[in-house]
Scaffold this motif. Structure first.
Motif, mmCIF file in Angstrom:
data_model
loop_
_atom_site.group_PDB
_atom_site.id
_atom_site.type_symbol
_atom_site.label_atom_id
_atom_site.label_comp_id
_atom_site.label_asym_id
_atom_site.label_seq_id
_atom_site.Cartn_x
_atom_site.Cartn_y
_atom_site.Cartn_z
ATOM 1 N N LYS A 194 -3.407 -2.360 -7.632
ATOM 2 C CA LYS A 194 -3.795 -2.255 -5.884
ATOM 3 C C LYS A 194 -4.408 -3.784 -5.821
ATOM 4 O O LYS A 194 -4.467 -4.581 -4.934
ATOM 5 N N ALA A 244 1.278 4.164 -2.678
ATOM 6 C CA ALA A 244 1.001 5.721 -2.256
ATOM 7 C C ALA A 244 2.028 6.474 -2.717
ATOM 8 O O ALA A 244 1.862 7.584 -3.284
ATOM 9 N N SER A 245 3.079 5.867 -2.640
ATOM 10 C CA SER A 245 4.319 7.043 -3.190
ATOM 11 C C SER A 245 4.294 6.901 -4.765
ATOM 12 O O SER A 245 4.587 8.098 -5.189
ATOM 13 N N ARG A 299 -15.608 7.237 -3.947
ATOM 14 C CA ARG A 299 -14.414 7.441 -4.764
ATOM 15 C C ARG A 299 -14.723 6.515 -6.087
ATOM 16 O O ARG A 299 -14.571 6.733 -7.326
ATOM 17 N N SER A 334 1.688 6.877 -6.449
ATOM 18 C CA SER A 334 0.573 7.672 -6.791
ATOM 19 C C SER A 334 0.807 9.032 -6.719
ATOM 20 O O SER A 334 0.638 9.935 -7.551
ATOM 21 N N HIS A 335 1.746 9.396 -5.475
ATOM 22 C CA HIS A 335 2.184 10.881 -5.261
ATOM 23 C C HIS A 335 3.028 11.261 -6.380
ATOM 24 O O HIS A 335 3.128 12.350 -6.971
ATOM 25 N N ASP A 353 -14.166 1.926 1.259
ATOM 26 C CA ASP A 353 -15.165 2.463 2.397
ATOM 27 C C ASP A 353 -16.501 2.580 1.970
ATOM 28 O O ASP A 353 -16.947 3.303 1.199
ATOM 29 N N THR A 357 0.961 -1.136 -0.027
ATOM 30 C CA THR A 357 -0.140 0.045 0.000
ATOM 31 C C THR A 357 1.010 1.264 -0.027
ATOM 32 O O THR A 357 0.663 2.192 -0.778
#
Lengths: 130, 518
Positions: free
Chosen positions: B347, B289-290, B399, B292-293, B356, B285
């Motif tokens: 992912k 995340a990085s 989302r 994606s950043h 969520d 994950t």
């Protein structure tokens, strides 16, 4: 659009292009901007300039924007300044972490002009002239 | 035993010398006595019985006139004893030996002749023969019973093993996980080890046929056998100092003892295994995340500056450039959607995609995405509109719903021509809610349809425009993870309609949501 030219924003952001984007945007809406590229100096600059709002990039190279926010919220003279977090992570629990650290607002990159300016104006303290 | 004693008595009464009778009876008792050997010698005892009878039979026949002797009947005793105690192999060996002996005697008799049985001993021989016939009958009956018992023991053992395949729920309520190095001991009602299955060597050397308590006592002097029998889990240390948990359960057929290493079996270590799995997911994950950043940071600049230019914040651009900035902005948005789709598929592949779930109004989400595409639609001359049918609350991730809309609308515009219409619908039908994007564009044939749901497979529409198939793959992935379905209705040159169904929002959640909103 800007109510007062005296309102100022401190932008904490390490990426040169994003820094310019935020500052140009804020500038064109009549805000005065202060730039901080080194997260470790953010508190120091905030004390000196006492901005009305702080825009905080969360992913900074040396220190997390969340930690800087905690330092600001621990500082009696700075606590009242709202912090708008901007992050490119946009992971599921990011917003919660960001709010827990004390940030009043949260936006994920890439920003849209309209929602960005709305967030800035919403957080900007009203009726307070610097 | 009694039969051979009586036979001896009868033989003596009919004129056989006493010493000979005594010798014969003692000889006949040997295999019988072999059955009473001390525990732990069962196999030897059985072998001794079977072989004893075979040797006696061959000797007896040889000494009493060969193949014509009435004692020939003794030859079946060895194999029958083997069958009666359930040792087929031994029975076969005895049968082979007896047959061989019989034919050997027959041959000797034919060639040289064997001494005839003295008249004085014929009474003894007859008595022994009668006793042997009786014994044969008894052994036959016993062999049949033994075979039945063995068959049922096998069936019951299979039942016990089946339980372990699903995890053995022992009486104490402790669930033994299936994938552990588990050893299972099947124990007879008399307390002997019937079978050892699974991790055979886990407890050290245990022998089938041995008494369980003696064996366990020998291996683990400190083990509380009484507590074990009551069903309480007991921990023992093996010779290599490994703690092993023992659990005993009574079965229809004796007992079943399960043993597994405690460092694998207790709850804390299972938590540890789970925690390690979680750490691996967290690592992946963090990587996404990085990634994606790093992808979104330059996109932020592209989209942001293009947005500033097209909205003319710092002054109007020359006419020609206004269109260009619009295109840069749109392309940036397209690229952003692609990046998000790719990251989400990666992912999902790495099992690091989390949703969520909350009540999401499909109609409101559609309207919001529609605003984002308004300028794009206008520039391409495609009319995109949302058919208002009220709220449609789905149990979904906000989302994900947004991204489903984005992909479907983006595709619909891509495959439409100037003047075509794209219709968005969000509604509930009976037990579910759905969103639908319908276009009047290129449509697809069967071959296209086959390809599109596979990620990284390219589709090509009639006008030659290429699609990645990535968007629909993400839509399908998201729908799957929402427990929903994707339905595609399409016809070449008439257009495509994609419908994604969702589970309706839980009314309880919805009222909770309403309260929070107010």
């Amino acid at each position: 659009m800007a109510m007062s030219h005296a309102k100022s924003v401190l932008v904490v952001e390490d990426n040169e292009l994003n820094m310019r984007l935020f500052c140009d945007l804020l500038d064109s809406f009549g805000y005065k901007t202060f730039q901080c590229r080194d997260g470790a100096r953010a508190v120091e600059i905030a004390r000196k300039e006492m901005p009305d709002l702080i825009i905080m990039d969360i992913q900074l190279p040396e220190v997390s924007g969340l930690d800087i926010t905690r330092w600001i919220k621990d500082d009696d003279s700075l606590r009242h300044i709202p912090v708008l977090a901007v992050t490119a992570f946009a992971m599921r629990d990011d917003e919660q972490r960001v709010r827990q650290a004390g940030c009043e607002g949260y936006l994920s990159k890439p920003i849209q002009i309209a929602s960005f300016m709305r967030a800035v104006e919403d957080l900007m303290p009203q009726g307070q002239a610097a | 035993m009694i039969a051979s004693a009586l036979a001896g008595l009868l033989g003596w009464l009919t004129g056989a010398p006493f010493a000979l009778v005594l010798g014969v009876v003692a000889l006949l008792w040997l295999p019988v006595l072999a059955a009473y050997m001390p525990p732990g010698w069962e196999r030897e005892s059985q072998a001794f019985q079977v072989l004893g009878w075979t040797v006696i039979a061959v000797l007896g026949v040889a000494l009493t006139g060969g193949a014509r002797s009435p004692l020939t009947i003794l030859l079946v005793l060895g194999p029958l004893t083997g069958l009666a105690i359930g040792r087929r192999r031994l029975a076969l060996e005895a049968a082979a030996f007896s047959t061989l002996g019989f034919f050997l005697l027959l041959a000797i008799n034919f060639i040289v002749g064997l001494p005839q049985l003295p008249e004085s001993l014929s009474g003894l021989a007859a008595a022994i023969t009668i006793a042997a016939i009786l014994e044969t009958g008894m052994l036959c009956a016993s062999a049949i019973v033994s075979q039945r018992r063995m068959a049922s023991a096998v069936v019951k053992n299979e039942l016990a093993m089946k339980q372990t395949e699903q995890g053995l729920n022992l009486r104490s309520g402790v669930q033994v996980p299936r994938d552990l190095p588990l050893a299972l001991l099947s124990v007879t009602p008399q307390g002997r080890i019937r079978a050892i299955e699974g991790a055979v060597g886990l407890l050290g050397h245990l022998r089938v046929g041995a008494l369980l308590h003696d064996s366990l006592n020998h291996l683990f002097p400190d083990l509380d056998l009484v507590a074990l029998n009551r069903g309480a889990p007991q921990t023992v240390k093996t010779s290599d100092d490994r703690p092993v948990i023992l659990l005993s359960r009574k079965t229809d057929n004796g007992r079943l003892i399960a043993a597994w290493p405690s460092d694998l079996g207790d709850i804390t270590s299972l938590d540890k295994v789970r925690a390690e799995g979680d750490a691996a997911v967290r690592e992946r994950t963090a990587f996404f995340a990085s990634l994606s950043h790093d992808l979104k940071t330059p996109l932020n600049a592209i989209i942001g500056f293009a947005d500033m230019m097209r909205s003319g914040i710092r002054g109007e651009l020359p006419e020609a450039y206004q269109d260009y900035t619009q295109i840069i902005h749109e392309s940036g948005q397209d690229l952003l959607l692609l990046v998000e789709d790719l990251l989400d598929l990666a992912k999902a592949d790495a099992k690091a995609l989390r949703f969520d779930f909350e009540p999401v109004d499909l109609a409101a989400s559609g309207a919001s995405v529609l605003r984002q595409f308004a300028a794009h639609a206008e520039r391409t001359g495609v009319k995109v509109e949302l058919v208002e049918e009220g709220e449609a609350w789905a149990h979904a991730d906000a989302r994900a719903v947004r991204q489903i809309w984005q992909n479907l609308i983006s595709n619909a515009i891509k495959y439409s021509q100037r003047g075509d219409r794209v219709t968005l619908t969000a509604a509930s039908n009976g037990d579910g809610v759905y969103l639908c994007v319908a276009d009047e564009g290129a449509g697809m044939d069967a071959a296209d349809l086959d390809r599109i749901a596979k990620p990284f497979a390219q589709g090509r529409n009639s006008s030659g425009r290429v699609g990645t198939g990535l968007g629909l793959a993400v839509v399908k992935q998201f729908a799957d993870m929402h427990g929903g379905q994707v339905r595609i209705d399409t016809e070449k040159d008439l257009g495509t309609s994609v419908t994604v169904s969702f589970r309706p929002a839980d009314p309880a959640d919805l009222s909770e949501f309403d309260r929070a909103a107010q």
